[in-house]
Design a protein around this motif. Structure first.
Motif, PDB file in Angstrom:
ATOM      1  N   THR A  46       6.601  10.888  10.956  1.00  0.00           N
ATOM      2  CA  THR A  46       5.458  10.751  10.927  1.00  0.00           C
ATOM      3  C   THR A  46       5.228   9.514   9.986  1.00  0.00           C
ATOM      4  O   THR A  46       4.416   8.703  10.298  1.00  0.00           O
ATOM      5  N   ALA A  47       5.187  10.363   8.632  1.00  0.00           N
ATOM      6  CA  ALA A  47       5.023   9.175   7.743  1.00  0.00           C
ATOM      7  C   ALA A  47       6.247   7.789   7.835  1.00  0.00           C
ATOM      8  O   ALA A  47       5.472   6.864   7.809  1.00  0.00           O
ATOM      9  N   ASP A  48       6.789   7.821   8.303  1.00  0.00           N
ATOM     10  CA  ASP A  48       7.501   6.298   8.243  1.00  0.00           C
ATOM     11  C   ASP A  48       7.061   5.682   9.133  1.00  0.00           C
ATOM     12  O   ASP A  48       7.375   4.728   8.857  1.00  0.00           O
ATOM     13  N   GLN A  49       6.919   5.938  10.419  1.00  0.00           N
ATOM     14  CA  GLN A  49       5.773   4.901  11.306  1.00  0.00           C
ATOM     15  C   GLN A  49       4.899   4.767  11.126  1.00  0.00           C
ATOM     16  O   GLN A  49       4.273   3.646  10.943  1.00  0.00           O
ATOM     17  N   LEU A  50       3.804   5.847   9.429  1.00  0.00           N
ATOM     18  CA  LEU A  50       2.974   5.067   8.680  1.00  0.00           C
ATOM     19  C   LEU A  50       3.217   3.919   8.490  1.00  0.00           C
ATOM     20  O   LEU A  50       2.598   3.277   8.322  1.00  0.00           O
ATOM     21  N   ARG A  51       3.971   3.940   7.679  1.00  0.00           N
ATOM     22  CA  ARG A  51       4.673   3.086   6.323  1.00  0.00           C
ATOM     23  C   ARG A  51       4.608   1.981   7.144  1.00  0.00           C
ATOM     24  O   ARG A  51       4.024   1.075   6.733  1.00  0.00           O
ATOM     25  N   ALA A  52       5.553   2.296   8.517  1.00  0.00           N
ATOM     26  CA  ALA A  52       5.472   0.597   9.104  1.00  0.00           C
ATOM     27  C   ALA A  52       4.155   0.005   9.723  1.00  0.00           C
ATOM     28  O   ALA A  52       4.133  -1.318   9.366  1.00  0.00           O
ATOM     29  N   GLN A  53       3.469   0.835  10.050  1.00  0.00           N
ATOM     30  CA  GLN A  53       2.747   0.736  10.749  1.00  0.00           C
ATOM     31  C   GLN A  53       1.411  -0.081   9.346  1.00  0.00           C
ATOM     32  O   GLN A  53       0.580  -1.601   9.797  1.00  0.00           O
ATOM     33  N   ARG A  54       1.149   0.759   8.028  1.00  0.00           N
ATOM     34  CA  ARG A  54       1.104  -0.009   6.640  1.00  0.00           C
ATOM     35  C   ARG A  54       1.453  -1.250   6.361  1.00  0.00           C
ATOM     36  O   ARG A  54       0.650  -1.763   5.733  1.00  0.00           O
ATOM     37  N   ALA A  55       2.120  -1.165   6.344  1.00  0.00           N
ATOM     38  CA  ALA A  55       3.167  -2.149   5.875  1.00  0.00           C
ATOM     39  C   ALA A  55       2.739  -4.050   6.322  1.00  0.00           C
ATOM     40  O   ALA A  55       2.890  -4.505   5.880  1.00  0.00           O
ATOM     41  N   ALA A  56       2.764  -3.856   7.766  1.00  0.00           N
ATOM     42  CA  ALA A  56       1.756  -4.975   8.140  1.00  0.00           C
ATOM     43  C   ALA A  56       0.692  -5.159   8.235  1.00  0.00           C
ATOM     44  O   ALA A  56       0.498  -6.504   8.445  1.00  0.00           O
ATOM     45  N   HIS A  57      -0.176  -4.357   7.930  1.00  0.00           N
ATOM     46  CA  HIS A  57      -1.497  -4.319   7.712  1.00  0.00           C
ATOM     47  C   HIS A  57      -1.619  -4.973   5.928  1.00  0.00           C
ATOM     48  O   HIS A  57      -1.817  -5.867   5.916  1.00  0.00           O
ATOM     49  N   LEU A  58      -0.806  -5.088   5.323  1.00  0.00           N
ATOM     50  CA  LEU A  58      -0.292  -5.588   4.051  1.00  0.00           C
ATOM     51  C   LEU A  58      -0.456  -6.437   3.888  1.00  0.00           C
ATOM     52  O   LEU A  58      -0.817  -7.480   3.179  1.00  0.00           O
ATOM     53  N   ARG A  59       1.151  -6.924   5.044  1.00  0.00           N
ATOM     54  CA  ARG A  59       1.017  -8.396   4.892  1.00  0.00           C
ATOM     55  C   ARG A  59       0.600  -9.243   5.730  1.00  0.00           C
ATOM     56  O   ARG A  59       0.056 -10.339   4.845  1.00  0.00           O
TER      57      ARG A  59
END
Length: 91
Positions: A46-59
């Protein structure tokens, strides 16, 4: 006499655009923080999925400008709901 250093320069965006942009950036920062909190308290998959979503918001936060009026308004309309969901799941 050269007065060019003191001449008024029209800002590229209106005050309303800047206010909306700052609100959108603030929402993005809050969502990023909420993802970070969830990442710290979940399993690896789940953390990996959340990191990907967070990365999109960071970009998104990095590339957003006050001139992206439609995107700023979309962020202001949609991110409060996402933030609420993230915070509810974190409790």
């Amino acid at each position: 006499m050269n007065l060019s250093r003191h001449e008024y320069v029209e800002p590229p965006w209106t005050e309303h655009q800047m206010d909306a942009y700052e609100q959108a950036r603030s929402l993005l920062s809050e969502v990023i923080a909420a993802y970070s909190a969830r990442i710290a308290s979940t399993d690896a998959e789940t953390a990996d999925q959340l990191r990907a979503q967070r990365a999109a918001h960071l970009r998104e936060r990095q590339s957003l400008t006050a001139g992206h009026t439609a995107r700023v308004e979309e962020i202001r309309a949609t991110l409060p709901g996402i933030l609420t969901l993230l915070r509810e799941r974190d409790q």
